[in-house]
Write a protein that holds these residues in place. Structure first.
Motif, PDB file in Angstrom:
ATOM      1  N   VAL A   1       0.843  -1.202   0.000  1.00  0.00           N
ATOM      2  CA  VAL A   1       0.000   0.000   0.000  1.00  0.00           C
ATOM      3  C   VAL A   1       0.877   1.252   0.000  1.00  0.00           C
ATOM      4  CG1 VAL A   1      -1.632   1.332   1.397  1.00  0.00           C
ATOM      5  CG2 VAL A   1      -2.032  -1.091   0.983  1.00  0.00           C
ATOM      6  N   TRP A   2       1.966   1.228   0.774  1.00  0.00           N
ATOM      7  CA  TRP A   2       2.887   2.373   0.823  1.00  0.00           C
ATOM      8  C   TRP A   2       3.556   2.581  -0.536  1.00  0.00           C
ATOM      9  CZ3 TRP A   2       8.350   2.513   0.579  1.00  0.00           C
ATOM     10  CH2 TRP A   2       8.893   3.753   0.872  1.00  0.00           C
ATOM     11  N   LEU A   3       4.024   1.513  -1.168  1.00  0.00           N
ATOM     12  CA  LEU A   3       4.643   1.621  -2.491  1.00  0.00           C
ATOM     13  C   LEU A   3       3.643   2.097  -3.539  1.00  0.00           C
ATOM     14  CD1 LEU A   3       6.870  -1.589  -2.537  1.00  0.00           C
ATOM     15  CD2 LEU A   3       7.642   0.795  -2.462  1.00  0.00           C
ATOM     16  N   ARG A   4       2.411   1.633  -3.438  1.00  0.00           N
ATOM     17  CA  ARG A   4       1.366   2.073  -4.364  1.00  0.00           C
ATOM     18  C   ARG A   4       1.112   3.566  -4.214  1.00  0.00           C
ATOM     19  NH1 ARG A   4      -4.394   2.505  -3.310  1.00  0.00           N
ATOM     20  NH2 ARG A   4      -5.499   2.634  -5.279  1.00  0.00           N
ATOM     21  N   ARG A   5       1.040   4.033  -2.983  1.00  0.00           N
ATOM     22  CA  ARG A   5       0.788   5.462  -2.743  1.00  0.00           C
ATOM     23  C   ARG A   5       1.912   6.317  -3.337  1.00  0.00           C
ATOM     24  NH1 ARG A   5      -2.206   8.933   1.106  1.00  0.00           N
ATOM     25  NH2 ARG A   5      -1.460  10.945   0.471  1.00  0.00           N
ATOM     26  N   ARG A   6       3.141   5.875  -3.180  1.00  0.00           N
ATOM     27  CA  ARG A   6       4.271   6.598  -3.763  1.00  0.00           C
ATOM     28  C   ARG A   6       4.214   6.575  -5.280  1.00  0.00           C
ATOM     29  NH1 ARG A   6       8.627   8.342  -0.996  1.00  0.00           N
ATOM     30  NH2 ARG A   6       9.951   7.861  -2.775  1.00  0.00           N
ATOM     31  N   SER A   7       3.837   5.461  -5.850  1.00  0.00           N
ATOM     32  CA  SER A   7       3.726   5.355  -7.302  1.00  0.00           C
ATOM     33  C   SER A   7       2.616   6.260  -7.840  1.00  0.00           C
ATOM     34  CB  SER A   7       3.445   3.901  -7.690  1.00  0.00           C
ATOM     35  OG  SER A   7       3.185   3.794  -9.053  1.00  0.00           O
ATOM     36  N   LEU A   8       1.479   6.305  -7.163  1.00  0.00           N
ATOM     37  CA  LEU A   8       0.380   7.165  -7.598  1.00  0.00           C
ATOM     38  C   LEU A   8       0.748   8.635  -7.476  1.00  0.00           C
ATOM     39  CD1 LEU A   8      -2.693   5.357  -6.003  1.00  0.00           C
ATOM     40  CD2 LEU A   8      -1.921   5.276  -8.382  1.00  0.00           C
ATOM     41  N   ALA A   9       1.445   9.005  -6.417  1.00  0.00           N
ATOM     42  CA  ALA A   9       1.828  10.394  -6.201  1.00  0.00           C
ATOM     43  C   ALA A   9       2.883  10.856  -7.197  1.00  0.00           C
ATOM     44  CB  ALA A   9       2.329  10.582  -4.774  1.00  0.00           C
ATOM     45  N   ALA A  10       3.580   9.936  -7.825  1.00  0.00           N
ATOM     46  CA  ALA A  10       4.590  10.311  -8.819  1.00  0.00           C
ATOM     47  C   ALA A  10       3.949  10.899 -10.072  1.00  0.00           C
ATOM     48  CB  ALA A  10       5.442   9.097  -9.186  1.00  0.00           C
ATOM     49  N   HIS A  11       2.682  10.623 -10.308  1.00  0.00           N
ATOM     50  CA  HIS A  11       1.990  11.101 -11.509  1.00  0.00           C
ATOM     51  C   HIS A  11       1.075  12.288 -11.231  1.00  0.00           C
ATOM     52  CE1 HIS A  11       3.540   7.714 -13.717  1.00  0.00           C
ATOM     53  NE2 HIS A  11       3.134   6.926 -12.754  1.00  0.00           N
ATOM     54  N   GLY A  12       1.156  12.862 -10.064  1.00  0.00           N
ATOM     55  CA  GLY A  12       0.334  14.020  -9.727  1.00  0.00           C
ATOM     56  C   GLY A  12      -0.067  13.977  -8.263  1.00  0.00           C
ATOM     57  N   PRO A  13      -0.436  15.126  -7.725  1.00  0.00           N
ATOM     58  CA  PRO A  13      -0.794  15.166  -6.307  1.00  0.00           C
ATOM     59  C   PRO A  13      -2.073  14.376  -6.017  1.00  0.00           C
ATOM     60  CG  PRO A  13      -1.247  17.271  -7.364  1.00  0.00           C
ATOM     61  CD  PRO A  13      -0.549  16.420  -8.369  1.00  0.00           C
ATOM     62  N   LEU A  14      -2.076  13.737  -4.862  1.00  0.00           N
ATOM     63  CA  LEU A  14      -3.228  12.960  -4.414  1.00  0.00           C
ATOM     64  C   LEU A  14      -3.916  13.677  -3.261  1.00  0.00           C
ATOM     65  CD1 LEU A  14      -1.663   9.398  -4.306  1.00  0.00           C
ATOM     66  CD2 LEU A  14      -3.250  10.264  -5.985  1.00  0.00           C
ATOM     67  N   ASN A  15      -5.219  13.586  -3.216  1.00  0.00           N
ATOM     68  CA  ASN A  15      -5.993  14.182  -2.141  1.00  0.00           C
ATOM     69  C   ASN A  15      -6.947  13.150  -1.578  1.00  0.00           C
ATOM     70  OD1 ASN A  15      -5.080  16.975  -2.572  1.00  0.00           O
ATOM     71  ND2 ASN A  15      -6.092  16.707  -4.540  1.00  0.00           N
ATOM     72  N   PRO A  16      -7.112  13.128  -0.256  1.00  0.00           N
ATOM     73  CA  PRO A  16      -8.097  12.208   0.306  1.00  0.00           C
ATOM     74  C   PRO A  16      -9.504  12.624  -0.112  1.00  0.00           C
ATOM     75  CG  PRO A  16      -7.185  13.614   2.011  1.00  0.00           C
ATOM     76  CD  PRO A  16      -6.429  13.913   0.760  1.00  0.00           C
ATOM     77  N   CYS A  17     -10.324  11.643  -0.360  1.00  0.00           N
ATOM     78  CA  CYS A  17     -11.670  11.903  -0.875  1.00  0.00           C
ATOM     79  C   CYS A  17     -12.525  10.674  -0.609  1.00  0.00           C
ATOM     80  CB  CYS A  17     -11.569  12.176  -2.370  1.00  0.00           C
ATOM     81  SG  CYS A  17     -13.112  12.213  -3.240  1.00  0.00           S
ATOM     82  N   ALA A  18     -13.824  10.870  -0.553  1.00  0.00           N
ATOM     83  CA  ALA A  18     -14.757   9.746  -0.483  1.00  0.00           C
ATOM     84  C   ALA A  18     -15.737   9.895  -1.631  1.00  0.00           C
ATOM     85  CB  ALA A  18     -15.481   9.731   0.852  1.00  0.00           C
TER      86      ALA A  18
END
Length: 144
Positions: A25-42
């Protein structure tokens, strides 16, 4: 092998699986953030009664939503920027979702009607609004 040893091995295997899942999950979050900023959302789909916690990423031509618990780097839901509309939050209307303090609830709609409801933090809403209202890169470039 005694019962105690079997229980210890099962607990060890469970702890190792949990640690592996957390690292993924930590590696996935870093990979996703490499392509643009992430924001928590529901997100809450029209046919669903519950909110699902996730991460929102604004792309150049689309809005991507990623489920928190999944390990894949592909978005769970994607909405194209063209034709997408977002409602303004009602004054004083907040939703109580664990992990999102004082989240604002807004409606995403498109050509086919209501697509989903988003719950975002108040500081994130202006960013989504301005992203949506600005022209996509390359859109109407050669207008004369």
């Amino acid at each position: 092998m005694s019962t105690l040893q079997a229980v210890e091995l099962i607990l060890l295997a469970g702890c190792l699986l949990l640690a592996l899942w957390l690292v993924l999950v930590w590696l996935r979050r870093r990979s996703l953030a490499a392509h643009g900023p992430l924001n928590p959302c529901a997100v809450k789909l029209p046919e669903s009664p519950r909110w699902r916690l996730g991460l929102l990423r604004l792309g150049s031509d689309r809005l991507d939503w990623f489920s928190v618990g999944r390990v894949t780097t592909h978005p769970t839901m994607t909405w194209l920027r063209e034709g997408l509309e977002i409602s303004t939050p009602q004054s004083g209307e907040t939703v109580s979702i664990p992990g999102l303090d004082g989240a604002l609830s807004v409606t995403l709609s498109g050509r086919d009607g209501v697509l989903a409801r988003l719950a975002v933090e108040p500081k994130i809403y202006p960013a989504i609004r301005s992203w949506l209202e600005s022209a996509p890169p390359g859109h109407n470039v050669n207008v004369t």
